[in-house]
Design a protein around this motif. Structure first.
Motif, PDB file in Angstrom:
ATOM      1  N   THR A   2       0.829  -1.201   0.000  1.00 33.77           N
ATOM      2  CA  THR A   2       0.000   0.000   0.000  1.00 33.77           C
ATOM      3  C   THR A   2       0.865   1.253   0.000  1.00 33.77           C
ATOM      4  O   THR A   2       1.752   1.415   0.848  1.00 33.77           O
ATOM      5  CB  THR A   2      -0.914   0.012   1.240  1.00 33.77           C
ATOM      6  OG1 THR A   2      -1.722  -1.166   1.238  1.00 33.77           O
ATOM      7  CG2 THR A   2      -1.799   1.240   1.249  1.00 33.77           C
ATOM      8  N   ARG A  25       6.559   0.408   6.046  1.00 37.72           N
ATOM      9  CA  ARG A  25       5.486   0.736   5.114  1.00 37.72           C
ATOM     10  C   ARG A  25       6.012   1.740   4.084  1.00 37.72           C
ATOM     11  O   ARG A  25       6.978   2.466   4.335  1.00 37.72           O
ATOM     12  CB  ARG A  25       4.271   1.332   5.845  1.00 37.72           C
ATOM     13  CG  ARG A  25       3.843   0.518   7.040  1.00 37.72           C
ATOM     14  CD  ARG A  25       3.414  -0.916   6.666  1.00 37.72           C
ATOM     15  NE  ARG A  25       3.495  -1.814   7.802  1.00 37.72           N
ATOM     16  CZ  ARG A  25       2.566  -1.937   8.741  1.00 37.72           C
ATOM     17  NH1 ARG A  25       1.451  -1.201   8.654  1.00 37.72           N
ATOM     18  NH2 ARG A  25       2.713  -2.762   9.738  1.00 37.72           N
ATOM     19  N   ASP A  70      -2.606   4.939  -2.580  1.00 37.97           N
ATOM     20  CA  ASP A  70      -3.697   4.079  -2.127  1.00 37.97           C
ATOM     21  C   ASP A  70      -4.397   4.652  -0.902  1.00 37.97           C
ATOM     22  O   ASP A  70      -5.618   4.574  -0.770  1.00 37.97           O
ATOM     23  CB  ASP A  70      -3.159   2.683  -1.780  1.00 37.97           C
ATOM     24  CG  ASP A  70      -2.463   2.028  -2.963  1.00 37.97           C
ATOM     25  OD1 ASP A  70      -3.106   1.908  -4.025  1.00 37.97           O
ATOM     26  OD2 ASP A  70      -1.286   1.653  -2.826  1.00 37.97           O
ATOM     27  N   LEU A  71      -3.608   5.226   0.009  1.00 40.57           N
ATOM     28  CA  LEU A  71      -4.127   5.697   1.289  1.00 40.57           C
ATOM     29  C   LEU A  71      -3.507   7.054   1.609  1.00 40.57           C
ATOM     30  O   LEU A  71      -2.280   7.208   1.555  1.00 40.57           O
ATOM     31  CB  LEU A  71      -3.780   4.682   2.386  1.00 40.57           C
ATOM     32  CG  LEU A  71      -4.232   4.967   3.812  1.00 40.57           C
ATOM     33  CD1 LEU A  71      -5.752   5.061   3.885  1.00 40.57           C
ATOM     34  CD2 LEU A  71      -3.731   3.868   4.755  1.00 40.57           C
ATOM     35  N   ARG A  95      -9.457   4.713  -6.550  1.00 40.68           N
ATOM     36  CA  ARG A  95      -9.480   3.789  -5.403  1.00 40.68           C
ATOM     37  C   ARG A  95      -8.794   4.368  -4.167  1.00 40.68           C
ATOM     38  O   ARG A  95      -8.623   3.661  -3.172  1.00 40.68           O
ATOM     39  CB  ARG A  95      -8.808   2.466  -5.789  1.00 40.68           C
ATOM     40  CG  ARG A  95      -9.554   1.691  -6.861  1.00 40.68           C
ATOM     41  CD  ARG A  95      -8.892   0.354  -7.146  1.00 40.68           C
ATOM     42  NE  ARG A  95      -9.627  -0.426  -8.132  1.00 40.68           N
ATOM     43  CZ  ARG A  95      -9.499  -0.286  -9.432  1.00 40.68           C
ATOM     44  NH1 ARG A  95      -8.653   0.596  -9.913  1.00 40.68           N
ATOM     45  NH2 ARG A  95     -10.202  -1.025 -10.268  1.00 40.68           N
ATOM     46  N   THR A 156     -14.388  -3.612   2.092  1.00 40.84           N
ATOM     47  CA  THR A 156     -13.055  -4.120   1.775  1.00 40.84           C
ATOM     48  C   THR A 156     -12.015  -3.030   1.936  1.00 40.84           C
ATOM     49  O   THR A 156     -10.930  -3.262   2.479  1.00 40.84           O
ATOM     50  CB  THR A 156     -13.033  -4.665   0.338  1.00 40.84           C
ATOM     51  OG1 THR A 156     -13.961  -5.738   0.226  1.00 40.84           O
ATOM     52  CG2 THR A 156     -11.635  -5.163  -0.023  1.00 40.84           C
ATOM     53  N   ARG A 157     -12.345  -1.808   1.495  1.00 42.26           N
ATOM     54  CA  ARG A 157     -11.346  -0.738   1.575  1.00 42.26           C
ATOM     55  C   ARG A 157     -11.050  -0.362   3.020  1.00 42.26           C
ATOM     56  O   ARG A 157      -9.928   0.005   3.362  1.00 42.26           O
ATOM     57  CB  ARG A 157     -11.798   0.482   0.779  1.00 42.26           C
ATOM     58  CG  ARG A 157     -12.983   1.242   1.382  1.00 42.26           C
ATOM     59  CD  ARG A 157     -13.233   2.534   0.653  1.00 42.26           C
ATOM     60  NE  ARG A 157     -14.209   3.378   1.366  1.00 42.26           N
ATOM     61  CZ  ARG A 157     -14.475   4.623   1.034  1.00 42.26           C
ATOM     62  NH1 ARG A 157     -13.862   5.170  -0.004  1.00 42.26           N
ATOM     63  NH2 ARG A 157     -15.351   5.334   1.723  1.00 42.26           N
ATOM     64  N   CYS A 159     -11.130  -2.500   5.606  1.00 43.50           N
ATOM     65  CA  CYS A 159     -10.266  -3.571   6.104  1.00 43.50           C
ATOM     66  C   CYS A 159      -8.852  -3.435   5.565  1.00 43.50           C
ATOM     67  O   CYS A 159      -7.870  -3.648   6.293  1.00 43.50           O
ATOM     68  CB  CYS A 159     -10.853  -4.928   5.735  1.00 43.50           C
ATOM     69  SG  CYS A 159     -12.434  -5.294   6.524  1.00 43.50           S
ATOM     70  N   ASP A 160      -8.730  -3.064   4.283  1.00 39.98           N
ATOM     71  CA  ASP A 160      -7.400  -2.877   3.686  1.00 39.98           C
ATOM     72  C   ASP A 160      -6.664  -1.720   4.347  1.00 39.98           C
ATOM     73  O   ASP A 160      -5.452  -1.798   4.613  1.00 39.98           O
ATOM     74  CB  ASP A 160      -7.524  -2.620   2.182  1.00 39.98           C
ATOM     75  CG  ASP A 160      -7.958  -3.847   1.396  1.00 39.98           C
ATOM     76  OD1 ASP A 160      -7.891  -4.960   1.956  1.00 39.98           O
ATOM     77  OD2 ASP A 160      -8.380  -3.690   0.233  1.00 39.98           O
ATOM     78  N   ALA A 161      -7.379  -0.618   4.626  1.00 38.47           N
ATOM     79  CA  ALA A 161      -6.756   0.529   5.278  1.00 38.47           C
ATOM     80  C   ALA A 161      -6.286   0.152   6.678  1.00 38.47           C
ATOM     81  O   ALA A 161      -5.170   0.507   7.093  1.00 38.47           O
ATOM     82  CB  ALA A 161      -7.734   1.697   5.337  1.00 38.47           C
ATOM     83  N   ALA A 163      -5.486  -2.809   7.779  1.00 35.58           N
ATOM     84  CA  ALA A 163      -4.341  -3.715   7.669  1.00 35.58           C
ATOM     85  C   ALA A 163      -3.060  -2.955   7.341  1.00 35.58           C
ATOM     86  O   ALA A 163      -1.981  -3.276   7.855  1.00 35.58           O
ATOM     87  CB  ALA A 163      -4.617  -4.778   6.604  1.00 35.58           C
ATOM     88  N   ALA A 164      -3.172  -1.926   6.485  1.00 29.60           N
ATOM     89  CA  ALA A 164      -1.994  -1.142   6.120  1.00 29.60           C
ATOM     90  C   ALA A 164      -1.464  -0.321   7.287  1.00 29.60           C
ATOM     91  O   ALA A 164      -0.265  -0.021   7.361  1.00 29.60           O
ATOM     92  CB  ALA A 164      -2.331  -0.215   4.951  1.00 29.60           C
TER      93      ALA A 164
END
Length: 311
Positions: A2, A25, A70-71, A95, A156-157, A159-161, A163-164
């Motif tokens: 990410t 990261r 991504d973030l 995204r 999903t986004r 959860c992805d955030a 996790a990152a």
């Protein structure tokens, strides 16, 4: 991996960005040219009770952004928010997820107008200050970050955030009720700001004088009533705990806007207190103490703006 963009490298952004970078990261800081020069010369320095560390951060300025991330962690204050949103436009793709670290809730609409559906809600807690030489001093316990979709869904986004961001030396929680959490933090900040800035003392200073505890309880009653009217009531246990915090004798606590007054810096009065007063008016609630603090801080901001600048 990410790609994370930290917008701002002040106390909050610098701390969270340093922790993420230290956890391997992919972190880049978007900063103004002057701050970029400071960080390139001296590094990003973080001092905690455990010691001091120095990081060589990856930096970009607005003119150097050329691809989406991504973030995005948006860590600027309310004043420069519009300028920051303009600067980060090249970093926002279809995204991209934006996590704003600002207090209150008005910024959600401001960001959402320019970047529809990109924003998550967030509550950030960290006791950090930027020193005059550009270093960051962290004095409190472990920092935390709570994030969530504004509609409460587990996407999903989201959860992805999470996790990152997880596993980088600060707590990360996913919330089903992030707007309520944001409101309750707003109550805390508005209450402590009104108490300390009107009385010109710490929470403990106010509690130690005659009428001080009653004054602090009256301020909390106003801020909690606004949150209740907006649909985010404080649970009884949380209210009692806040009441104890606001009336604790010997407490050295004072919020950042109190320190801003002491250091002759502008405050976020419009975003934190004036916005809450407007919300109260919308619900026909009387908030004389909050209104008085708004005037007090507006006068302070005017004095800061009119003060002679060093030659």
């Amino acid at each position: 991996m990410t790609r994370i963009l930290i917008v701002g490298a002040g106390a909050t952004g610098g701390y969270f960005g340093a922790r993420l970078a230290g956890a391997a990261r992919d972190v880049t800081f978007l900063v103004r040219p002057r701050r970029a020069a400071e960080l390139r010369a001296d590094g990003l320095r973080i001092t905690t009770p455990e010691g001091t560390e120095r990081l060589e951060p990856k930096l970009v300025t607005a003119t150097e952004l050329d691809a989406p991330y991504d973030l995005i962690l948006l860590t600027v204050k309310a004043g420069p928010l519009d300028a920051a949103l303009h600067d980060l436009k090249p970093a926002v793709g279809p995204r991209t997820v934006i996590v704003p670290f600002l207090n209150g809730v008005d910024h959600l609409d401001v960001i959402g107008t320019q970047f529809p559906s990109a924003v998550l809600g967030a509550v950030v807690k960290v006791a950090a200050q930027l020193t005059p030489d550009g270093a960051i001093t962290v004095s409190g316990p472990a920092a935390s970050l709570e994030i969530g979709e504004l509609d409460g869904q587990h996407t999903t986004r989201l959860c992805d955030a999470a996790a990152a961001l997880d596993g980088a030396g600060f707590d990360v929680d996913v919330s089903d009720h992030i707007l309520t959490s944001m409101w309750h933090k707003w109550v805390f900040i508005a209450t402590t700001t009104t108490i300390t800035c009107l009385a010109q003392g710490t929470i403990g200073d106010v509690a130690a004088v005659g009428g001080g505890k009653e004054f602090s309880e009256a301020v909390l009653a106003e801020t909690a009533a606004v949150s209740d009217a907006a649909g985010h009531p404080l649970p009884d246990a949380a209210y009692v705990a806040l009441q104890a915090t606001m009336t604790q004798e010997g407490s050295p606590f004072a919020p950042s806007m109190y320190r801003d007054i002491k250091d002759a810096r502008p405050t976020e009065v419009e975003h934190v207190l004036a916005a809450l007063a407007r919300e109260a008016k919308r619900h026909d609630l009387a908030t004389p103490l909050i209104n008085a603090a708004v005037v007090r801080l507006r006068v302070h901001n005017q004095h800061v703006a009119n003060a002679p600048r060093p030659s």
